[in-house]
Design a protein around this motif. Sequence first.
Motif, PDB file in Angstrom:
ATOM      1  N   SER A  52      46.057  46.919  40.617  1.00  0.00           N
ATOM      2  CA  SER A  52      46.861  48.075  40.222  1.00  0.00           C
ATOM      3  C   SER A  52      46.711  49.210  41.224  1.00  0.00           C
ATOM      4  O   SER A  52      45.885  49.146  42.135  1.00  0.00           O
ATOM      5  N   ARG A  53      47.486  50.246  41.035  1.00  0.00           N
ATOM      6  CA  ARG A  53      47.471  51.369  41.967  1.00  0.00           C
ATOM      7  C   ARG A  53      46.092  52.028  42.091  1.00  0.00           C
ATOM      8  O   ARG A  53      45.670  52.374  43.179  1.00  0.00           O
ATOM      9  N   SER A  54      45.436  52.170  40.989  1.00  0.00           N
ATOM     10  CA  SER A  54      44.125  52.817  41.008  1.00  0.00           C
ATOM     11  C   SER A  54      42.994  51.870  41.373  1.00  0.00           C
ATOM     12  O   SER A  54      41.889  52.303  41.716  1.00  0.00           O
ATOM     13  N   GLY A  55      43.261  50.581  41.259  1.00  0.00           N
ATOM     14  CA  GLY A  55      42.212  49.583  41.458  1.00  0.00           C
ATOM     15  C   GLY A  55      41.479  49.250  40.181  1.00  0.00           C
ATOM     16  O   GLY A  55      40.590  48.404  40.180  1.00  0.00           O
ATOM     17  N   GLY A  56      41.883  49.880  39.090  1.00  0.00           N
ATOM     18  CA  GLY A  56      41.187  49.660  37.831  1.00  0.00           C
ATOM     19  C   GLY A  56      41.516  48.345  37.157  1.00  0.00           C
ATOM     20  O   GLY A  56      40.804  47.927  36.236  1.00  0.00           O
ATOM     21  N   SER A  57      42.571  47.709  37.602  1.00  0.00           N
ATOM     22  CA  SER A  57      42.981  46.442  37.007  1.00  0.00           C
ATOM     23  C   SER A  57      43.240  45.425  38.092  1.00  0.00           C
ATOM     24  O   SER A  57      43.944  45.708  39.071  1.00  0.00           O
ATOM     25  N   THR A  58      42.655  44.243  37.928  1.00  0.00           N
ATOM     26  CA  THR A  58      42.908  43.137  38.837  1.00  0.00           C
ATOM     27  C   THR A  58      43.206  41.879  38.028  1.00  0.00           C
ATOM     28  O   THR A  58      42.786  41.760  36.871  1.00  0.00           O
ATOM     29  N   TYR A  59      43.916  40.976  38.621  1.00  0.00           N
ATOM     30  CA  TYR A  59      44.250  39.711  37.957  1.00  0.00           C
ATOM     31  C   TYR A  59      44.422  38.655  39.033  1.00  0.00           C
ATOM     32  O   TYR A  59      44.793  38.973  40.169  1.00  0.00           O
ATOM     33  N   TYR A  60      44.128  37.401  38.658  1.00  0.00           N
ATOM     34  CA  TYR A  60      44.026  36.332  39.634  1.00  0.00           C
ATOM     35  C   TYR A  60      44.688  35.048  39.142  1.00  0.00           C
ATOM     36  O   TYR A  60      44.787  34.801  37.940  1.00  0.00           O
ATOM     37  N   ALA A  61      45.070  34.239  40.095  1.00  0.00           N
ATOM     38  CA  ALA A  61      45.475  32.875  39.788  1.00  0.00           C
ATOM     39  C   ALA A  61      44.247  32.095  39.332  1.00  0.00           C
ATOM     40  O   ALA A  61      43.132  32.344  39.786  1.00  0.00           O
ATOM     41  N   ASP A  62      44.476  31.138  38.463  1.00  0.00           N
ATOM     42  CA  ASP A  62      43.358  30.338  37.957  1.00  0.00           C
ATOM     43  C   ASP A  62      42.625  29.617  39.084  1.00  0.00           C
ATOM     44  O   ASP A  62      41.416  29.409  39.008  1.00  0.00           O
ATOM     45  N   SER A  63      43.351  29.252  40.118  1.00  0.00           N
ATOM     46  CA  SER A  63      42.763  28.473  41.211  1.00  0.00           C
ATOM     47  C   SER A  63      41.729  29.262  42.015  1.00  0.00           C
ATOM     48  O   SER A  63      40.916  28.668  42.721  1.00  0.00           O
ATOM     49  N   VAL A  64      41.762  30.584  41.923  1.00  0.00           N
ATOM     50  CA  VAL A  64      40.836  31.391  42.711  1.00  0.00           C
ATOM     51  C   VAL A  64      39.927  32.258  41.845  1.00  0.00           C
ATOM     52  O   VAL A  64      39.010  32.909  42.365  1.00  0.00           O
ATOM     53  N   LYS A  65      40.152  32.266  40.564  1.00  0.00           N
ATOM     54  CA  LYS A  65      39.384  33.123  39.661  1.00  0.00           C
ATOM     55  C   LYS A  65      37.899  32.791  39.754  1.00  0.00           C
ATOM     56  O   LYS A  65      37.504  31.619  39.728  1.00  0.00           O
ATOM     57  N   GLY A  66      37.091  33.812  39.898  1.00  0.00           N
ATOM     58  CA  GLY A  66      35.657  33.623  40.041  1.00  0.00           C
ATOM     59  C   GLY A  66      35.206  33.417  41.469  1.00  0.00           C
ATOM     60  O   GLY A  66      34.009  33.491  41.765  1.00  0.00           O
ATOM     61  N   ARG A  67      36.140  33.163  42.381  1.00  0.00           N
ATOM     62  CA  ARG A  67      35.793  32.981  43.800  1.00  0.00           C
ATOM     63  C   ARG A  67      36.342  34.108  44.670  1.00  0.00           C
ATOM     64  O   ARG A  67      35.745  34.460  45.687  1.00  0.00           O
ATOM     65  N   PHE A  68      37.473  34.651  44.291  1.00  0.00           N
ATOM     66  CA  PHE A  68      38.141  35.701  45.077  1.00  0.00           C
ATOM     67  C   PHE A  68      38.074  37.021  44.315  1.00  0.00           C
ATOM     68  O   PHE A  68      38.159  37.045  43.086  1.00  0.00           O
ATOM     69  N   THR A  69      37.944  38.102  45.063  1.00  0.00           N
ATOM     70  CA  THR A  69      37.914  39.436  44.471  1.00  0.00           C
ATOM     71  C   THR A  69      38.791  40.377  45.285  1.00  0.00           C
ATOM     72  O   THR A  69      38.664  40.436  46.520  1.00  0.00           O
ATOM     73  N   ILE A  70      39.664  41.082  44.584  1.00  0.00           N
ATOM     74  CA  ILE A  70      40.532  42.064  45.234  1.00  0.00           C
ATOM     75  C   ILE A  70      40.001  43.458  44.937  1.00  0.00           C
ATOM     76  O   ILE A  70      39.623  43.766  43.798  1.00  0.00           O
ATOM     77  N   SER A  71      39.994  44.291  45.952  1.00  0.00           N
ATOM     78  CA  SER A  71      39.597  45.686  45.794  1.00  0.00           C
ATOM     79  C   SER A  71      40.476  46.539  46.698  1.00  0.00           C
ATOM     80  O   SER A  71      41.218  46.018  47.538  1.00  0.00           O
ATOM     81  N   ARG A  72      40.385  47.841  46.520  1.00  0.00           N
ATOM     82  CA  ARG A  72      41.179  48.714  47.372  1.00  0.00           C
ATOM     83  C   ARG A  72      40.443  50.032  47.600  1.00  0.00           C
ATOM     84  O   ARG A  72      39.654  50.464  46.762  1.00  0.00           O
ATOM     85  N   ASP A  73      40.725  50.617  48.742  1.00  0.00           N
ATOM     86  CA  ASP A  73      40.208  51.929  49.082  1.00  0.00           C
ATOM     87  C   ASP A  73      41.425  52.776  49.431  1.00  0.00           C
ATOM     88  O   ASP A  73      41.937  52.701  50.558  1.00  0.00           O
ATOM     89  N   ASN A  74      41.896  53.541  48.473  1.00  0.00           N
ATOM     90  CA  ASN A  74      43.125  54.304  48.702  1.00  0.00           C
ATOM     91  C   ASN A  74      42.932  55.408  49.747  1.00  0.00           C
ATOM     92  O   ASN A  74      43.889  55.807  50.404  1.00  0.00           O
ATOM     93  N   ALA A  75      41.717  55.871  49.907  1.00  0.00           N
ATOM     94  CA  ALA A  75      41.463  56.867  50.946  1.00  0.00           C
ATOM     95  C   ALA A  75      41.681  56.277  52.338  1.00  0.00           C
ATOM     96  O   ALA A  75      42.060  56.993  53.267  1.00  0.00           O
ATOM     97  N   LEU A  76      41.446  54.977  52.467  1.00  0.00           N
ATOM     98  CA  LEU A  76      41.642  54.285  53.740  1.00  0.00           C
ATOM     99  C   LEU A  76      42.974  53.552  53.792  1.00  0.00           C
ATOM    100  O   LEU A  76      43.274  52.894  54.787  1.00  0.00           O
ATOM    101  N   ASN A  77      43.759  53.667  52.703  1.00  0.00           N
ATOM    102  CA  ASN A  77      45.061  52.987  52.662  1.00  0.00           C
ATOM    103  C   ASN A  77      44.925  51.486  52.907  1.00  0.00           C
ATOM    104  O   ASN A  77      45.745  50.876  53.623  1.00  0.00           O
ATOM    105  N   THR A  78      43.900  50.881  52.308  1.00  0.00           N
ATOM    106  CA  THR A  78      43.600  49.481  52.575  1.00  0.00           C
ATOM    107  C   THR A  78      43.251  48.753  51.287  1.00  0.00           C
ATOM    108  O   THR A  78      42.578  49.312  50.408  1.00  0.00           O
TER     109      THR A  78
END
Length: 124
Positions: A52-78
């Motif tokens: 999500s925009r704030s990074g407070g919500s993430t969701y994953y495909a079942d094939s990667v759940k538990g192995r992949f993690t998404i995060s964001r740093d809005n101050a770095l636009n990344t």
Amino acid sequence: QVHLVESGGGLVQAGGSLRLSCAASGRTLSAYAVGWFRQAPKKEREFVGGISRSGGSTYYADSVKGRFTISRDNALNTVYLQMSSLNPEDTAAYYCAATLSYGSNRDPQGYDYWGQGTQVTVSS
């Protein structure tokens, strides 16, 4: 509009880890929800995960759940995709995409802007 550039792909052995980055320029990335997708040769583009925009919500495909993690740093636009316990089935070109829509969006057609992709190859 926003311009996206992925980086961090490469060759890794099975069981290894990689961190992909999606850097934005133009409009601030905090205005967008972001998704990661991947596409292997001769296969359709596949949803990997979203944040999500704030990074407070993430969701994953079942094939990667538990192995992949998404995060964001809005101050770095990344936005980041941390991948671990990689296996050869994870081999693909990985793309980040941005959308102004709300909610969990797993459909590539729901995204407005795309990066050029970065290749991830996992050897057995």
